[in-house]
Design an enzyme around this catalytic site. Structure first.
Site, PDB file in Angstrom:
ATOM      1  N   ASN A   9       0.877  -1.176   0.000  1.00  0.00           N
ATOM      2  CA  ASN A   9       0.000   0.000   0.000  1.00  0.00           C
ATOM      3  C   ASN A   9       0.907   1.216   0.000  1.00  0.00           C
ATOM      4  OD1 ASN A   9      -1.835   2.029   0.474  1.00  0.00           O
ATOM      5  ND2 ASN A   9      -2.219   1.485   2.623  1.00  0.00           N
ATOM      6  N   TRP A  10       1.011   1.856  -1.170  1.00  0.00           N
ATOM      7  CA  TRP A  10       1.954   2.972  -1.293  1.00  0.00           C
ATOM      8  C   TRP A  10       1.473   4.230  -0.572  1.00  0.00           C
ATOM      9  CZ3 TRP A  10       3.679   3.130  -7.189  1.00  0.00           C
ATOM     10  CH2 TRP A  10       4.415   1.967  -7.479  1.00  0.00           C
ATOM     11  N   LYS A  11       0.214   4.276  -0.194  1.00  0.00           N
ATOM     12  CA  LYS A  11      -0.372   5.488   0.419  1.00  0.00           C
ATOM     13  C   LYS A  11      -0.082   6.701  -0.482  1.00  0.00           C
ATOM     14  CE  LYS A  11       0.355   3.451   4.918  1.00  0.00           C
ATOM     15  NZ  LYS A  11       0.094   3.582   6.333  1.00  0.00           N
ATOM     16  N   HIS A  95      -9.519   1.162   4.848  1.00  0.00           N
ATOM     17  CA  HIS A  95      -8.234   1.335   5.553  1.00  0.00           C
ATOM     18  C   HIS A  95      -8.463   2.272   6.731  1.00  0.00           C
ATOM     19  CE1 HIS A  95      -4.135   2.536   6.421  1.00  0.00           C
ATOM     20  NE2 HIS A  95      -3.740   1.464   5.753  1.00  0.00           N
ATOM     21  N   GLU A  97      -6.871   4.671   7.841  1.00  0.00           N
ATOM     22  CA  GLU A  97      -6.664   6.099   7.541  1.00  0.00           C
ATOM     23  C   GLU A  97      -7.897   6.689   6.853  1.00  0.00           C
ATOM     24  OE1 GLU A  97      -2.903   5.520   5.544  1.00  0.00           O
ATOM     25  OE2 GLU A  97      -2.018   4.972   7.476  1.00  0.00           O
ATOM     26  N   GLU A 167      -5.755  -5.140  10.456  1.00  0.00           N
ATOM     27  CA  GLU A 167      -4.727  -4.123  10.650  1.00  0.00           C
ATOM     28  C   GLU A 167      -4.990  -3.393  11.965  1.00  0.00           C
ATOM     29  OE1 GLU A 167      -2.705  -2.949   6.765  1.00  0.00           O
ATOM     30  OE2 GLU A 167      -4.379  -1.597   7.038  1.00  0.00           O
ATOM     31  N   GLY A 173       2.137   1.945  10.687  1.00  0.00           N
ATOM     32  CA  GLY A 173       3.087   3.045  10.553  1.00  0.00           C
ATOM     33  C   GLY A 173       3.783   3.413  11.852  1.00  0.00           C
ATOM     34  N   SER A 212       3.137  -2.521  10.292  1.00  0.00           N
ATOM     35  CA  SER A 212       4.587  -2.561  10.473  1.00  0.00           C
ATOM     36  C   SER A 212       5.201  -3.919  10.128  1.00  0.00           C
ATOM     37  CB  SER A 212       4.958  -2.123  11.897  1.00  0.00           C
ATOM     38  OG  SER A 212       4.519  -0.787  12.118  1.00  0.00           O
ATOM     39  N   GLY A 233       2.599  -1.290   4.278  1.00  0.00           N
ATOM     40  CA  GLY A 233       2.672   0.127   3.951  1.00  0.00           C
ATOM     41  C   GLY A 233       4.113   0.546   3.698  1.00  0.00           C
ATOM     42  N   GLY A 234       4.733   1.147   4.722  1.00  0.00           N
ATOM     43  CA  GLY A 234       6.064   1.741   4.582  1.00  0.00           C
ATOM     44  C   GLY A 234       7.079   0.839   3.891  1.00  0.00           C
TER      45      GLY A 234
END
Ligand code: PEP
Length: 250
Positions: A9-11, A95, A97, A167, A173, A212, A233-234
């Site tokens: 997930n590149w956000k 998600h 966010e 999640e 994150g 994470s 993600g990251g």
């Protein structure tokens, strides 16, 4: 037998040049004919670029959100049909966010799931508790509310066409990962919730862990019986790290 899936997930990250370099490395590192699937969910403006680079490779792609509407006066929205036109297989829905920053309620998230299914996409339905909810012992109650919103609105066959991602919000994150036992407990609980609608669907549906995930913890998480891969993600922005996470699922 469920096959594993690892989704990046590149956000809100990327540029034409950075995407090309990242995907070039992934194409080299992720061969076909492997038991684990791999995909990236990218910002909508990059879909044409990503389609051009990934078409014909074993790496799938998708959007990070999708409209619950098919068309109309909905400024800023992107429909499931539009994602399909750019070759997407996946769309993330719900998600945390989106839920916390953009007001996506359980009802909206389920409508997005249904819209994605109607267009033949595989929605990745995200659920998870906040830290306060975990610490107050409300994890199962939250998961039950989120998953039963889905099973109450969508029939078993519709649910079967999706993927669920557990999640925990406190792990996204933050560098703080759920232990493999915490992840397994939550995944088994979620699978049980799906089983109360349909046992076969519960046995077949993939439940990804997100929060994470790194190369250093992926193998332990993915070894758990109800963890069918990861939503990353990251670490999905670093080609070698993401490829190593994917390898941990093979
Ligand atoms: C995510 O964005 O879905 C996620 C899990 O992020 P991270 O891996 O950075 O925690």
């Amino acid at each position: 037998m469920r096959s594993k899936l690892v989704v990046g997930n590149w956000k809100l990250h990327g540029s034409l040049a950075a995407n090309e370099a990242l995907l070039g490395s992934l194409i080299r590192d992720i061969p076909g004919n492997e038991p684990a699937a791999c995909a990236v969910c990218v910002p909508h403006p990059y879909l044409a670029q990503v389609q051009g680079l990934l078409q014909g490779t074993p790496i799938g792609w998708g959007g990070q959100d999708v409209s619950r509407f098919e068309q109309g006066a909905y400024t800023g929205e992107v429909s499931a049909r539009m994602l399909v036109e750019f070759g997407c297989r996946y769309a993330i829905v719900g998600h945390s966010e989106r839920r916390t920053l953009f007001g996506d309620t359980d009802t909206i998230v389920v409508e997005k799931f249904a819209a994605a299914r109607r267009s033949g996409l595989t929605p990745i339905f995200c659920v998870g508790e906040t830290l306060a909810e975990r610490e107050s012992g409300a994890t199962e109650k939250v998961l039950e509310r989120q998953v039963s919103a889905l099973t109450a609105k969508c029939g078993a066959q519709e649910v079967a066409g999706g993927v669920i991602a557990y999640e925990p919000v406190w792990a996204i994150g933050t560098g703080r990962t759920a232990t493999s036992q915490q992840a397994e407990e939550a995944h088994a609980f979620i699978r049980g919730l799906v089983a109360s609608q349909d046992g076969r669907v519960a046995g077949d549906i993939r439940i990804l862990y997100g929060g994470s995930v790194k190369a250093a913890n992926a193998a332990e998480l993915f070894a758990m019986p109800d963890v069918d891969g990861g939503l990353v993600g990251g670490a999905s922005l670093v080609a070698e790290e993401f490829a190593a996470i994917w390898r941990a699922a093979t």
